[in-house]
Design a protein around this motif. Structure first.
Motif, short mmCIF file in Angstrom:
data_model
loop_
_atom_site.label_atom_id
_atom_site.label_comp_id
_atom_site.label_asym_id
_atom_site.label_seq_id
_atom_site.Cartn_x
_atom_site.Cartn_y
_atom_site.Cartn_z
N THR A 85 0.84 -1.16 -0.18
CA THR A 85 0.02 -0.10 0.12
C THR A 85 0.90 1.11 -0.04
OG1 THR A 85 -1.75 -1.25 1.45
CG2 THR A 85 -1.80 1.18 1.29
N ARG A 88 2.06 1.72 -3.49
CA ARG A 88 0.87 2.18 -4.35
C ARG A 88 0.80 3.69 -4.15
NH1 ARG A 88 -4.47 2.36 -3.77
NH2 ARG A 88 -4.27 1.13 -1.93
N MET A 89 0.72 4.04 -3.00
CA MET A 89 0.10 5.43 -2.60
C MET A 89 1.23 6.55 -2.83
SD MET A 89 -3.15 5.43 -1.78
CE MET A 89 -3.25 6.83 -0.83
N THR A 92 1.97 10.12 -0.18
CA THR A 92 0.56 10.56 0.31
C THR A 92 0.11 9.50 1.10
OG1 THR A 92 -0.66 9.60 -1.64
CG2 THR A 92 0.08 11.85 -1.50
N SER A 96 -3.38 11.05 2.69
CA SER A 96 -4.53 11.56 1.65
C SER A 96 -5.20 10.09 1.50
CB SER A 96 -3.94 12.37 0.63
OG SER A 96 -5.02 12.37 -0.34
N VAL A 97 -6.31 10.04 0.79
CA VAL A 97 -6.92 8.79 0.21
C VAL A 97 -6.57 8.82 -1.19
CG1 VAL A 97 -8.82 8.89 1.90
CG2 VAL A 97 -9.17 10.36 -0.11
N LYS A 98 -5.98 9.94 -1.78
CA LYS A 98 -5.67 9.96 -3.20
C LYS A 98 -4.27 9.48 -3.28
CE LYS A 98 -9.20 13.41 -4.57
NZ LYS A 98 -9.24 14.59 -5.28
N PRO A 99 -3.96 8.52 -4.41
CA PRO A 99 -2.58 8.28 -4.48
C PRO A 99 -1.62 9.36 -5.28
CG PRO A 99 -4.03 6.90 -5.94
CD PRO A 99 -4.77 7.60 -5.17
N GLN A 100 -0.29 9.21 -4.96
CA GLN A 100 0.40 10.16 -5.54
C GLN A 100 0.29 9.71 -7.11
OE1 GLN A 100 4.55 9.65 -4.46
NE2 GLN A 100 5.20 11.62 -5.36
N ARG A 101 0.36 10.97 -7.86
CA ARG A 101 0.34 10.82 -9.32
C ARG A 101 1.37 11.63 -9.76
NH1 ARG A 101 -1.05 6.37 -8.66
NH2 ARG A 101 -3.19 5.39 -9.02
#
Length: 114
Positions: A85, A88-89, A92, A96-101
């Motif tokens: 996890t 994947r994240m 963040t 945060s609930v949004k993954p790093q992009r």
């Protein structure tokens, strides 16, 4: 005296070669083609299979492979682990609930001539 030692040494070497030659099972042939040796794999399999403890070792291997599901690690069952996890994240994880992009690329394509 020297000839006696040579005779004894020759007899010893001859008996060593004879015993080494007698240990090979009949039918084992190594073929050399173009400098590369091609052993007889059927014969090698028979030589490896003559171990009396082989059946017990095969049984232990089967028992080790048949581990109950509740004893397996989470990554083998398909569950999320903290390490997976976190990967994947990205940075963040835990904040945060949004993954790093990576940032969106708004540049133009070099293939278009407009």
């Amino acid at each position: 005296m020297k000839s006696l030692w040579k005779f004894a040494l020759g007899g010893l070497l001859l008996s060593a070669f004879a015993s080494a030659h007698a240990e090979q099972p009949l039918g084992c042939v190594e073929v050399t083609v173009g400098g590369y040796k091609a052993p007889n794999y059927d014969c090698l399999s028979q030589q490896m299979g003559n171990n009396p403890e082989g059946a017990a070792a095969a049984q232990k291997n089967q028992e080790a492979l048949n581990v109950p599901v509740n004893k397996r690690p989470p990554n083998q069952v398909g569950l999320a682990t903290p390490a997976a996890t976190s990967t994947r994240m990205g940075n963040t994880f835990g904040t945060s609930v949004k993954p790093q992009r990576p940032p969106a690329n708004n540049g133009t394509s070099p293939l278009t001539n407009k």
